[in-house]
Design a protein around this motif. Structure first.
Motif, mmCIF file in Angstrom:
data_model
loop_
_atom_site.group_PDB
_atom_site.id
_atom_site.type_symbol
_atom_site.label_atom_id
_atom_site.label_comp_id
_atom_site.label_asym_id
_atom_site.label_seq_id
_atom_site.Cartn_x
_atom_site.Cartn_y
_atom_site.Cartn_z
ATOM 1 N N GLN A 2 0.823 -1.199 0.000
ATOM 2 C CA GLN A 2 0.000 0.000 0.000
ATOM 3 C C GLN A 2 0.858 1.249 0.000
ATOM 4 N N LEU A 3 1.944 1.200 0.805
ATOM 5 C CA LEU A 3 2.852 2.347 0.854
ATOM 6 C C LEU A 3 3.503 2.576 -0.502
ATOM 7 N N LEU A 4 3.966 1.471 -1.129
ATOM 8 C CA LEU A 4 4.593 1.590 -2.447
ATOM 9 C C LEU A 4 3.588 2.108 -3.478
ATOM 10 N N LYS A 5 2.331 1.644 -3.346
ATOM 11 C CA LYS A 5 1.302 2.120 -4.273
ATOM 12 C C LYS A 5 1.083 3.618 -4.122
ATOM 13 N N VAL A 6 1.003 4.055 -2.864
ATOM 14 C CA VAL A 6 0.822 5.489 -2.606
ATOM 15 C C VAL A 6 2.023 6.266 -3.122
ATOM 16 N N GLU A 7 3.235 5.750 -2.844
ATOM 17 C CA GLU A 7 4.444 6.424 -3.308
ATOM 18 C C GLU A 7 4.499 6.452 -4.829
ATOM 19 N N HIS A 8 4.098 5.313 -5.451
ATOM 20 C CA HIS A 8 4.104 5.260 -6.915
ATOM 21 C C HIS A 8 3.112 6.268 -7.494
ATOM 22 N N GLU A 9 1.910 6.299 -6.916
ATOM 23 C CA GLU A 9 0.908 7.244 -7.408
ATOM 24 C C GLU A 9 1.374 8.684 -7.219
ATOM 25 N N ALA A 10 2.036 8.935 -6.081
ATOM 26 C CA ALA A 10 2.553 10.290 -5.834
ATOM 27 C C ALA A 10 3.654 10.632 -6.831
ATOM 28 N N THR A 11 4.503 9.623 -7.121
ATOM 29 C CA THR A 11 5.585 9.842 -8.086
ATOM 30 C C THR A 11 5.033 10.097 -9.477
ATOM 31 N N VAL A 12 4.037 9.273 -9.856
ATOM 32 C CA VAL A 12 3.419 9.459 -11.178
ATOM 33 C C VAL A 12 2.768 10.838 -11.271
ATOM 34 N N ALA A 13 2.056 11.215 -10.196
ATOM 35 C CA ALA A 13 1.399 12.521 -10.194
ATOM 36 C C ALA A 13 2.421 13.656 -10.282
ATOM 37 N N ALA A 14 3.517 13.506 -9.508
ATOM 38 C CA ALA A 14 4.566 14.524 -9.537
ATOM 39 C C ALA A 14 5.229 14.588 -10.907
ATOM 40 N N ASN A 15 5.442 13.393 -11.504
ATOM 41 C CA ASN A 15 6.062 13.344 -12.828
ATOM 42 C C ASN A 15 5.155 13.968 -13.875
ATOM 43 N N ASN A 16 3.869 13.647 -13.779
ATOM 44 C CA ASN A 16 2.920 14.245 -14.730
ATOM 45 C C ASN A 16 2.858 15.763 -14.563
ATOM 46 N N LYS A 17 2.924 16.188 -13.304
ATOM 47 C CA LYS A 17 2.906 17.636 -13.057
ATOM 48 C C LYS A 17 4.153 18.299 -13.632
ATOM 49 N N LEU A 18 5.301 17.621 -13.460
ATOM 50 C CA LEU A 18 6.539 18.164 -14.023
ATOM 51 C C LEU A 18 6.449 18.259 -15.547
ATOM 52 N N LYS A 19 5.902 17.182 -16.162
ATOM 53 C CA LYS A 19 5.760 17.198 -17.619
ATOM 54 C C LYS A 19 4.826 18.331 -18.052
ATOM 55 N N HIS A 20 3.714 18.463 -17.322
ATOM 56 C CA HIS A 20 2.754 19.510 -17.659
ATOM 57 C C HIS A 20 3.384 20.888 -17.489
ATOM 58 N N ASN A 21 4.103 21.063 -16.382
ATOM 59 C CA ASN A 21 4.761 22.347 -16.150
ATOM 60 C C ASN A 21 5.839 22.615 -17.180
#
Length: 451
Positions: free
Chosen positions: A179-198
């Motif tokens: 669950q922790l890895l899933k949350v971390e992965h989702e946070a990483t994906v979200a952060a990565n998508n935000k970086l790409k968008h920015n």
């Protein structure tokens, strides 16, 4: 039989080892002293510890005080016969092996002893010493095996319980970690998508700044980029190459930032001599500016070659056909389609259908025929927008999502595509529209309409 009992504590193994080192203890019960003496001599000579009692009652008293491995009892005794005595031994000390000694061929007495005392064996008088020793030895070995079996069964049960608890603990830990890895992965994906968008948003802002200097119409680079991206998608290019093309289209005029105002406003067909030479260098200048950024190296290569011709008569390298990067061949069509319409290439502003006809006519000469075919499918279909509906600023509601960049009348990007609007942003949009006295072109869709 204390030396064979199953250990119940951490020191049990050591206690068991000590107990096993002690000689087995026998209790002989008979009302005849000479029988007891004979048994004592026989077993002591073989290393056994021998206790004796002349009655069943005395035998029971000894058992209360001593740990006994084997009880050998006579059948015929006054007050308490062997069957009754062994029955009491069975009830109170079930782990002690019980043997019956009888001088009578009394089947009923033996059956009584078997039923009430569950005797291991019965021995008839007179006995053979070696047979009796062998019988007792086998009895003790069997008792030891049974005790060891019980010990191992108890150990197995305990270890199974421990293993079950460990498995449950591990499963809980694995689930928690997963669950922790899933949350971390989702946070990483979200952060990565935000970086790409920015990242793309920053490129768009930079593109707007270039347009201010290059005297292009507001939103020109975004129109070129959108057309180039649609052509790339139509040709089934992968996401990375499509994005490189999109970014290259946004920045394809960056090499012109050092041009004079006269050069920027002169159509390409009127450039000669030094001015034409300077113009032809702008793709190389753009590549030089962008190459330090690793993420933009693919886009930089596309910009360098977007003024090459399919027949090999372009610049800066004069390469032809499929030697020209596909992204550059796509950008050439998209850029020229809009450059022809706002007078950057010829002296007059062509209509969209005229620009389309010129590009189609130059297929195989200036442009890649495959790219021209994809371009024609797009412009002929009339599907040139990314969806959504056009609304007025007063119609905006919190939760709406931009389907196009929100651009001011002079080409400055105010908000990037895919931005979800909230009440504060909507108020700022309305305020900007009021202050600038220009109506904004706003394309949105509701989040409820998302696929």
């Amino acid at each position: 039989m204390n030396e064979l009992a199953t250990p119940s504590s951490g020191a049990a193994d050591e206690a068991a080892a000590c107990a096993k080192a002690a000689p087995p203890t026998l209790l002989c019960v008979d009302d005849e002293p000479n029988i007891l003496a004979a048994l004592r001599r026989l077993f002591r000579a073989s290393g056994y510890r021998v206790l004796t009692a002349e009655s069943g009652a005395l035998g029971l008293e000894i058992l209360k005080k001593e740990a006994v491995d084997v009880v050998i009892s006579d059948m015929r005794m006054p007050e308490m016969d062997g069957a009754r005595f062994l029955g009491l031994v069975r009830a109170q000390w079930p782990a002690t092996l019980r043997m019956l000694l009888t001088g009578y061929s009394d089947i009923q007495s033996i059956q009584d002893a078997i039923n009430s005392g569950e005797i291991y064996r019965y021995i008839t008088k007179p006995w053979e010493d070696q047979d009796l020793l062998l019988l007792v030895r086998h009895a003790i070995e069997r008792s030891a095996l049974e005790a060891e079996k019980k010990r191992l069964e108890a150990l197995t049960l305990r270890q199974n319980d421990e293993l079950r608890m460990l498995n449950q603990s591990l499963e809980a830990k694995v689930q928690a970690r997963t669950q922790l890895l899933k949350v971390e992965h989702e946070a990483t994906v979200a952060a990565n998508n935000k970086l790409k968008h920015n990242f793309v948003t920053t490129i768009k802002i930079f593109s707007s700044m270039i347009e201010l200097r290059a005297h292009n119409p507001p939103g020109h680079a975004r129109l070129v980029a959108d057309m180039a991206r649609r052509i790339a998608v139509n040709m089934a290019l992968d996401a990375k190459e499509t994005q490189d093309i999109f970014i290259a289209a946004l920045l394809h005029d960056i090499g012109k930032v050092g041009f004079s105002d006269l050069l920027l406003t002169t159509p390409l067909t009127l450039l000669h001599g030094e001015s034409l030479g300077q113009f032809r260098k702008h793709p190389q200048q753009a590549e030089t500016l962008l190459m330090p950024l690793e993420e933009l190296q693919g886009s930089a290569a596309i910009i360098r070659h977007h003024l090459e011709r399919f027949d090999g008569n372009g610049f800066p390298d004069g390469i032809a056909g499929l030697e020209i990067p596909l992204g550059a061949r796509i950008l050439a069509v998209a850029a020229d389609y809009y450059n022809l319409q706002h007078g950057a290439m010829v002296q007059r502003h062509l209509r969209a259908d005229e620009a389309r006809s010129l590009i189609t006519g130059a297929s195989g000469k200036r442009y890649d025929p495959t790219v021209v075919a994809a371009f024609r499918q797009i412009v002929d279909s009339g599907k040139t927008d990314p969806g959504g509906v056009q609304v007025m600023a007063g119609e905006l509601r919190a939760g709406m999502k931009l389907t196009r960049d929100l651009v001011s009348s002079d080409g400055l990007m105010l908000l990037a595509v895919d931005r979800v609007l909230d009440a504060r942003m909507i108020e700022q949009i309305r305020s900007f529209e009021t202050k600038s006295a220009h109506q904004l072109t706003i394309w949105v869709r509701s989040l409820k309409e998302e696929p």
